[in-house]
Scaffold this motif. Structure first.
Motif, mmCIF file in Angstrom:
data_model
loop_
_atom_site.group_PDB
_atom_site.id
_atom_site.type_symbol
_atom_site.label_atom_id
_atom_site.label_comp_id
_atom_site.label_asym_id
_atom_site.label_seq_id
_atom_site.Cartn_x
_atom_site.Cartn_y
_atom_site.Cartn_z
ATOM 1 N N TYR A 16 44.807 21.815 8.804
ATOM 2 C CA TYR A 16 44.296 20.570 8.222
ATOM 3 C C TYR A 16 44.710 19.447 9.170
ATOM 4 C CZ TYR A 16 43.757 23.585 4.172
ATOM 5 O OH TYR A 16 43.402 24.614 3.334
ATOM 6 N N PHE A 27 49.059 17.693 11.936
ATOM 7 C CA PHE A 27 48.351 18.437 10.900
ATOM 8 C C PHE A 27 49.268 18.573 9.688
ATOM 9 C CE2 PHE A 27 50.287 21.221 14.003
ATOM 10 C CZ PHE A 27 51.018 22.130 13.255
ATOM 11 N N PRO A 115 43.408 24.602 -1.208
ATOM 12 C CA PRO A 115 42.717 24.158 0.008
ATOM 13 C C PRO A 115 41.989 22.828 -0.195
ATOM 14 C CG PRO A 115 42.378 26.504 -0.294
ATOM 15 C CD PRO A 115 43.076 25.985 -1.540
ATOM 16 N N PHE A 118 44.532 20.025 0.042
ATOM 17 C CA PHE A 118 44.896 19.783 1.441
ATOM 18 C C PHE A 118 43.783 19.009 2.159
ATOM 19 C CE2 PHE A 118 47.957 23.442 1.129
ATOM 20 C CZ PHE A 118 49.082 22.770 1.574
ATOM 21 N N MET A 119 42.543 19.427 1.951
ATOM 22 C CA MET A 119 41.422 18.742 2.619
ATOM 23 C C MET A 119 41.323 17.288 2.180
ATOM 24 S SD MET A 119 38.388 21.601 3.012
ATOM 25 C CE MET A 119 38.439 22.231 1.342
ATOM 26 N N ALA A 122 44.211 15.290 3.812
ATOM 27 C CA ALA A 122 43.942 15.102 5.243
ATOM 28 C C ALA A 122 42.869 14.034 5.461
ATOM 29 C CB ALA A 122 43.536 16.419 5.893
ATOM 30 N N THR A 123 41.823 14.086 4.655
ATOM 31 C CA THR A 123 40.743 13.093 4.760
ATOM 32 C C THR A 123 41.268 11.693 4.458
ATOM 33 O OG1 THR A 123 39.075 14.743 4.190
ATOM 34 C CG2 THR A 123 38.472 12.425 3.854
#
Length: 129
Positions: A16, A27, A115, A118-119, A122-123
């Motif tokens: 990520y 990351f 997931p 996490f995405m 990160a975004t």
């Protein structure tokens, strides 16, 4: 054998990602101590932080300094903690961890995130870079 971080740099293992330059990568830690826990690494595989040459070391810290404010804006916290442990992966790295209390800097307390979470994190962090 390459470290897991070198395998992330090469694209062999997904991550990520938050930000990347020719020399550095950040990351999300997939075993985070807190939501938004980010790893910052030099792409060059060197085991021990203090074995980095002066320019690579200074560049790593400068890169981490650019990432920290974005994490702080994306994840509500009092500040971003910085830790260098260096025993778990033989590749120099810096932990940037959102903190609201000293207890948040606990590497034995791992969050479990999906997931999708996490995405999303990160975004959010990337949006503040």
């Amino acid at each position: 054998m390459s470290s897991i971080f070198s395998r992330i740099v090469s694209g062999e293992i997904p991550a990520y990602k938050i930000a990347e330059t020719d020399d550095y990568l950040s990351f999300l830690d997939v075993f985070p101590a807190a939501k938004g826990h980010t790893l910052v690494i030099p792409k060059k595989e060197i085991d021990y932080l203090f074995d980095l040459d002066d320019d690579l070391y200074a560049g790593l810290m400068k890169f981490a300094k650019q990432i920290a404010p974005a994490i702080e804006k994306a994840v509500p916290c009092k500040r971003i903690g910085v830790a260098v442990v260096g025993l778990e992966v033989p590749h120099a790295h810096v932990h940037l961890i959102p903190l609201n209390s000293m207890a948040d800097m606990n590497f034995n307390n791992k969050l479990k995130l999906s997931p999708e979470e996490f995405m999303e994190i990160a975004t959010q962090i990337r949006s503040f870079l």
